[in-house]
Structure formats: structure tokens, C-alpha cells
Motif scaffolding. Sequence first.
Motif, mmCIF file in Angstrom:
data_model
loop_
_atom_site.group_PDB
_atom_site.id
_atom_site.type_symbol
_atom_site.label_atom_id
_atom_site.label_comp_id
_atom_site.label_asym_id
_atom_site.label_seq_id
_atom_site.Cartn_x
_atom_site.Cartn_y
_atom_site.Cartn_z
ATOM 1 N N SER A 137 4.258 37.311 2.557
ATOM 2 C CA SER A 137 2.989 36.638 2.276
ATOM 3 C C SER A 137 1.959 36.937 3.366
ATOM 4 O O SER A 137 2.269 36.869 4.554
ATOM 5 C CB SER A 137 3.224 35.126 2.182
ATOM 6 O OG SER A 137 2.018 34.497 1.873
ATOM 7 N N GLY A 138 0.739 37.221 2.925
ATOM 8 C CA GLY A 138 -0.337 37.492 3.887
ATOM 9 C C GLY A 138 -0.994 36.217 4.375
ATOM 10 O O GLY A 138 -1.828 36.237 5.276
ATOM 11 N N ARG A 142 2.745 32.195 6.393
ATOM 12 C CA ARG A 142 2.298 33.582 6.563
ATOM 13 C C ARG A 142 3.478 34.423 7.073
ATOM 14 O O ARG A 142 4.197 34.010 7.989
ATOM 15 C CB ARG A 142 1.157 33.592 7.596
ATOM 16 C CG ARG A 142 0.505 34.908 7.774
ATOM 17 C CD ARG A 142 -0.474 34.765 8.961
ATOM 18 N NE ARG A 142 -0.768 36.079 9.475
ATOM 19 C CZ ARG A 142 -1.800 36.812 9.100
ATOM 20 N NH1 ARG A 142 -2.655 36.335 8.230
ATOM 21 N NH2 ARG A 142 -1.997 38.005 9.593
ATOM 22 N N GLY A 143 3.693 35.581 6.447
ATOM 23 C CA GLY A 143 4.779 36.476 6.864
ATOM 24 C C GLY A 143 6.112 36.165 6.194
ATOM 25 O O GLY A 143 7.084 36.908 6.348
ATOM 26 N N GLU A 144 6.184 35.059 5.421
ATOM 27 C CA GLU A 144 7.449 34.696 4.768
ATOM 28 C C GLU A 144 7.699 35.594 3.554
ATOM 29 O O GLU A 144 6.755 36.054 2.901
ATOM 30 C CB GLU A 144 7.359 33.223 4.325
ATOM 31 C CG GLU A 144 8.723 32.583 4.173
ATOM 32 C CD GLU A 144 8.619 31.124 3.719
ATOM 33 O OE1 GLU A 144 7.568 30.475 3.907
ATOM 34 O OE2 GLU A 144 9.633 30.665 3.152
ATOM 35 N N LEU A 145 8.977 35.819 3.255
ATOM 36 C CA LEU A 145 9.339 36.701 2.134
ATOM 37 C C LEU A 145 8.951 36.070 0.791
ATOM 38 O O LEU A 145 9.334 34.943 0.492
ATOM 39 C CB LEU A 145 10.853 36.957 2.175
ATOM 40 C CG LEU A 145 11.399 37.967 1.175
ATOM 41 C CD1 LEU A 145 10.818 39.355 1.435
ATOM 42 C CD2 LEU A 145 12.928 38.017 1.243
ATOM 43 N N LEU A 146 8.172 36.827 -0.009
ATOM 44 C CA LEU A 146 7.786 36.344 -1.342
ATOM 45 C C LEU A 146 8.631 36.974 -2.433
ATOM 46 O O LEU A 146 8.904 36.357 -3.460
ATOM 47 C CB LEU A 146 6.317 36.697 -1.629
ATOM 48 C CG LEU A 146 5.235 35.921 -0.904
ATOM 49 C CD1 LEU A 146 3.866 36.440 -1.316
ATOM 50 C CD2 LEU A 146 5.353 34.431 -1.224
#
Length: 447
Positions: A340-341, A390-394
Motif C-alpha cells: 500500500s502506498g 503504508r507499506g503493508e502488503l495488499l
Amino acid sequence: MNPVELIRKKRNGGALSRQEFTWLLDSYVAGGVPDYQMSAFLMAVYFNGMTDEETSTFTDVMLHSGVVVDLSDIPGVKVDKHSTGGVGDKVSLILAPMVAACGVPVPMISGRGLGHTGGTLDKLESIPGFRTDLTVEEYRRVIAEVGLVLIGQTAEITPADRKMYALRDVTGTVESIPLIAGSIMSKKLAEGIDALVLDVKTGDGAFMQKYDDTVALAKALVAIGTNAGKRVVAFLTEMDQPLGFTIGNWVEVMESVDCLRGKVIPDLMEVTTVLGGAMVWLGGRAESIAVGMAMCHSAIWSGRAYQKFLEIVRRQGGDTSYLEQPERYRKPRHVVRLESGSGGFVGGFATRRIGVLATELGAGRQKADDVIDATAGIVLKKKIGDPVQRGELLAEIMAEKADAVARVRDELSACIRIDAVRPVLPPRIRAMVESDGVKSWVTPPLI
Ligand code: URA
């Protein structure tokens, strides 16, 4: 008769007679009418529709393009379920063995992927050795012995739908109420059922995206089945996000196995249990849908549903060792991660587009002779309403084709909306349709 005149008649808004449909479909199945003329005819139906009478005649002619199976010598009320098509819709894989484990015979004729939606047949065929092309005799034997059978349209059963379904898939002619109604109901009436539960999808990932069109489709399906002497109920279910977490073939089989082993994926299991409960009720094994749902739960928790799944896979030639030890299955050559951005909450999915992207990875067909990549797919890590950092795997994206994986990864990020505020979740099942009308639906708590 002249195919060009029939195409022109439909193009100009006319209604075809039984004789005309019979000639057109028989000639198409026999190869006398080529795909390019049938494509033009289907596009004319897409734009001009059919009258109610024409839709029932069309369905009846499709039904009689092949054998109509009689299962009256097999004890029990035979009940099936069919979905109008969704993204990540693996309900049949869980529901069919679950309902059969409750003692209701389930003869199921399914379809392949269609447009942006996946197909039960393609999913089943990702299990090495699994045969969906049984003869009518084998079909009868399997349902009698196992209480469940999972096949596709064959050269014997609804061959007109088999051929036309594949053509609609690649000619942009899927989203038409009479074509969907004829396709679904001809298969269902041919398979020897006594009753039917329909899952009519609505929303972005459904063929009918507007709710009023969904209601019209559900009413048309219920009316055709009721006029043919069957008990039919339809549920209108949300397709505003993929069902469960996986979209593809083998990944969906694996998610179904998890659910059959007791994993609770709320949206997937709510839809599966309600449809299953209705089947057990129509099958005369429960006095209400709620009691049928409780029986379905017990079939899962006791392990009977999973054992029934293993039994049918084995009986239809599938190698169950891949289900029991999935690490043995061929790995996709390329797997990439989408992070995630931004942070917030998952606010929504562009579900139809996600279905198209899965097709482009190789999970579905873009041309009629495309070969499916069983390992291609998308595994989402979040559902609508879930918090995201932010940065978490989607999501993970996998396939054999490196270029497709990279492109889909970039496009997928635009299909997942992240909002600052947690969205309100709509009900997953919006209404139930019976022959006497549309009723609001609230999923009952388990008894
Ligand atoms: N399922 C079918 O079998 N046919 C359609 O046209 C759509 C969904």
C-alpha cells in the motif's frame, strides 16, 4: 431458413419463433452456421433483448439441443445451485460437498470462466486428473453412488449452450438478461433437478451492475424454473468486492479446501451457508433455511463436507494428494507483491477490473482457444473496511508470464481504494426472490 435474415430480424427488433430458434441453434451446433454469424446474432440480442415469451422459447430450444437427464429413479429431492457469475466466486466448491454431506443429492452442471468472471469447471480442472466431461451414464452413476456430481455442458447435455457460452466469453456478449437466463436455465433444467437455488450477483463485479437489472434477471430466472415445474429461489448477493481473498483457479481451490476444513472467511462463508441452507430446506431435510444453515455448519465442523469433497474428487479422477499436500503442486514461475502506498482503510475495489486482470494473467480466456494457467491469480490480503498501514502488503500476483505479472501489479494498485475513514459495510445478501415476489433478507443467526 437463412441465417442472415434471422440476424437482420433480431437486429431490427423482431422476435424469433420456436421454429426459427430451433433451426438456428441446431445449425450452429452442427457447424452449418459459423461463429461469425452467431456472434452477430448474439450482439443483436445484446442490444435488442428478447420478449419474455421469446426468452422461454430460447431456453427450451437450448435445453432440447441435447439430452434432458431423468434422475427420478434416484431417491431424494435433487437440488442444485447456480451463480450468475462473480469474481473469486468459489462458492460451488464448498457448497456442493457440504449440502451433499447433509443428505441432499446435488447434480451440478457448471460453466467455464465467462468474461471477467471465473468458472467452476476451470477451477475443478486445476486439480490434476479431475474429469468434468463425464458421459450421461457416468453422470447418473456418480450421483447415485456419491450423492454429488460436478460436470460441464457436454456434447450430450445442452451442446448449444456449450458452444454459445464459449463464443459469448470472447465476443463481449455476456451481459444480456435473455442470454444469461437461457444459458443458466437450460443447463439446470437438463441436469435432472427438482429444485434450484440461484445466486444472482449485483454490483461492480457482476454482469448486472445495477440493482434493478439484477432484480429483473432474478425474476426471469425464477419464472422460467417455476414454469418448468421446479421449486426455485434466488438470492441477490453483493459483488462489490471479490468473494473471499483469492481470484484464479488453483488458489481458489486451495481457499475452498481451507473453508471445508473449517476456516471462516466471513463473506464467503455467509453466502455459502445461506445458499446451502436454502438447498437443504428445498431438499426437504430441514424445516427452514435457518435449520438448513445449522446443518451445513455441522457438516463443515464434523469434517463430513471435506470428506465428501475428497470422495468426489477421487471419484471423478482427481489426485487428492495435491489437496492434502499443496506444496506438491506446480509453483507459479513469477510472484510479485503489491504494497500500500498510503495508510487508512480499504474503501472499495474495482472488482470487475480485478476479474479482467486475473484473466490477463492467464486465469481466464481472451480468445476461445486460450489455455488456462492454473497457477495464475491474485491473492488479496485485505477486505473492505480493513485497516491498512503504508507499506503493508495488499496483494500477491502470480503467473507464468513475467510481463503480465508486472503490468497487473501496477494496474491492481489503482483497483484498491484506500480511504481515511472506515466505510460502512453494506449487507452481503440483499434480498430473496421467490415466484411470489422479492423479499428483504437478513441472515439469521445460527440456531
Ligand atoms: N452462468 C452461466 O451459466 N451462463 C451465463 O450466461 C452466466 C453465468
